[in-house]
Design a protein around this motif. Structure first.
Motif, PDB file in Angstrom:
ATOM      1  N   UNK A   1       0.830  -1.206   0.000  1.00 21.67           N
ATOM      2  CA  UNK A   1       0.000   0.000   0.000  1.00 21.67           C
ATOM      3  C   UNK A   1       0.871   1.266   0.000  1.00 21.67           C
ATOM      4  N   UNK A   2       1.908   1.287   0.826  1.00 24.71           N
ATOM      5  CA  UNK A   2       2.790   2.455   0.880  1.00 24.71           C
ATOM      6  C   UNK A   2       3.582   2.613  -0.412  1.00 24.71           C
ATOM      7  N   UNK A   3       3.949   1.508  -1.026  1.00 26.03           N
ATOM      8  CA  UNK A   3       4.638   1.547  -2.317  1.00 26.03           C
ATOM      9  C   UNK A   3       3.764   2.232  -3.368  1.00 26.03           C
ATOM     10  N   UNK A   4       2.529   1.785  -3.479  1.00 22.26           N
ATOM     11  CA  UNK A   4       1.598   2.350  -4.462  1.00 22.26           C
ATOM     12  C   UNK A   4       1.259   3.798  -4.109  1.00 22.26           C
ATOM     13  N   UNK A   5       0.939   4.035  -2.846  1.00 18.92           N
ATOM     14  CA  UNK A   5       0.521   5.364  -2.396  1.00 18.92           C
ATOM     15  C   UNK A   5       1.599   6.410  -2.647  1.00 18.92           C
ATOM     16  N   UNK A   6       2.840   6.099  -2.299  1.00 18.63           N
ATOM     17  CA  UNK A   6       3.913   7.081  -2.425  1.00 18.63           C
ATOM     18  C   UNK A   6       4.313   7.354  -3.869  1.00 18.63           C
ATOM     19  N   UNK A   7       3.908   6.503  -4.789  1.00 15.90           N
ATOM     20  CA  UNK A   7       4.222   6.734  -6.195  1.00 15.90           C
ATOM     21  C   UNK A   7       3.147   7.558  -6.909  1.00 15.90           C
ATOM     22  N   UNK A   8       2.078   7.897  -6.197  1.00 18.82           N
ATOM     23  CA  UNK A   8       1.059   8.757  -6.814  1.00 18.82           C
ATOM     24  C   UNK A   8       1.677  10.126  -7.123  1.00 18.82           C
ATOM     25  N   UNK A   9       1.430  10.679  -8.308  1.00 18.37           N
ATOM     26  CA  UNK A   9       2.042  11.964  -8.696  1.00 18.37           C
ATOM     27  C   UNK A   9       1.334  13.170  -8.098  1.00 18.37           C
ATOM     28  N   UNK A  10       1.193  13.161  -6.776  1.00 19.50           N
ATOM     29  CA  UNK A  10       0.502  14.233  -6.061  1.00 19.50           C
ATOM     30  C   UNK A  10       1.422  14.740  -4.958  1.00 19.50           C
ATOM     31  N   UNK A  11       1.597  16.059  -4.837  1.00 17.89           N
ATOM     32  CA  UNK A  11       2.437  16.564  -3.751  1.00 17.89           C
ATOM     33  C   UNK A  11       1.773  16.283  -2.398  1.00 17.89           C
ATOM     34  N   UNK A  12       2.551  15.940  -1.398  1.00 18.45           N
ATOM     35  CA  UNK A  12       4.026  15.940  -1.329  1.00 18.45           C
ATOM     36  C   UNK A  12       4.634  14.544  -1.487  1.00 18.45           C
ATOM     37  N   UNK A  13       3.980  13.660  -2.223  1.00 18.56           N
ATOM     38  CA  UNK A  13       4.418  12.272  -2.311  1.00 18.56           C
ATOM     39  C   UNK A  13       5.639  12.113  -3.207  1.00 18.56           C
ATOM     40  N   UNK A  14       6.316  10.973  -3.078  1.00 13.19           N
ATOM     41  CA  UNK A  14       7.543  10.723  -3.845  1.00 13.19           C
ATOM     42  C   UNK A  14       7.295  10.722  -5.349  1.00 13.19           C
ATOM     43  N   UNK A  15       6.133  10.243  -5.757  1.00  7.20           N
ATOM     44  CA  UNK A  15       5.814  10.228  -7.180  1.00  7.20           C
ATOM     45  C   UNK A  15       5.805  11.620  -7.778  1.00  7.20           C
ATOM     46  N   UNK A  16       5.375  12.591  -6.992  1.00  7.71           N
ATOM     47  CA  UNK A  16       5.369  13.980  -7.468  1.00  7.71           C
ATOM     48  C   UNK A  16       6.792  14.509  -7.584  1.00  7.71           C
TER      49      UNK A  16
END
Length: 225
Positions: free
Chosen positions: A144-159
């Motif tokens: 879940x954290x892997x998928x969630x953090x890759x979302x391209x939304x600030x302040x996540x890692x994907x962003x």
């Protein structure tokens, strides 16, 4: 009391242990990647460690248990220390989510190793149940954290990755309006809109990734390799 928690009370021990591991390793991975890329900021601030005390944010952890979302203490990174700022910043950003999927993979391997080799045969039934629930929660939350953090939304890692892939002119605009994105993100998370935005992603992608990890590892134990 359970109505105020994102997880039921029976799950709490497994959730807490899993989150401590997930958050700690995630932030350590950011710090270690930054150090390898030439930035010692996190190391100098005592963040290059696997001690949960250095990484857990009390409020963020409590909110995760109560509301279903939260955070750890962000690792400080000074991209000016990178010889290749864009590339190295991307590597640092993805190091956190990759550490979570690695934990999930290790969890699945341990699960099949314990049960396929008969190691748990001599363990009491309650012990087997604890192991089963602990590993399943560890795998689920890290996927879940892997998928969630890759979302391209600030302040996540994907962003952060998206920022560094964008041309400098666009990146400057993204940084300028990032605070608006954070507000939108919070609205999506804490309002009923989450059932139409975040949760459909979780309910489809998270099980898919978890099943993919399982399907890639299970054959090795079924074939006796």
């Amino acid at each position: 009391m359970e109505n105020f928690l994102a997880f039921n009370l029976q799950e709490m021990p497994f959730v807490i242990i899993s989150l401590v591991i997930a958050f700690t390793v995630h932030e350590f991975a950011h710090a270690y990647a930054a150090y390898l890329c030439g930035d010692s900021t996190a190391k100098d601030q005592g963040r290059l460690t696997l001690s949960p005390v250095a990484h857990l944010d009390p409020i963020g952890t409590i909110l995760l248990l109560i509301a279903g979302f939260g955070w750890a203490r962000p690792v400080p990174v000074d991209r000016r220390n990178f010889k290749r700022p864009h590339l190295y910043s991307i590597l640092v950003s993805i190091a956190g989510p990759l550490s979570n999927i690695l934990i999930a993979i290790i969890g699945v391997i341990i699960f099949y190793a314990l049960f396929s080799t008969g190691v748990v045969d001599s363990v009491p039934e309650k012990g087997v149940d604890f192991i089963d629930k602990m590993i399943n929660m560890l795998v689920y939350l890290n996927v879940l954290l892997f998928v969630f953090n890759l979302l391209p939304i600030p302040p996540l890692d994907g962003y952060r990755v998206l920022e560094d892939l964008a041309p400098n002119r666009i990146r400057a605009k993204m940084i300028q309006y990032e605070h608006i994105g954070v507000i939108i993100f919070l609205i999506l998370i804490i309002t009923p809109l989450d059932r139409y935005t975040i949760y459909p992603i979780f309910n489809t992608i998270v099980p898919y990734v978890a099943n993919l990890v399982d399907s890639l590892i299970r054959p090795f134990f079924e074939s006796g390799i």
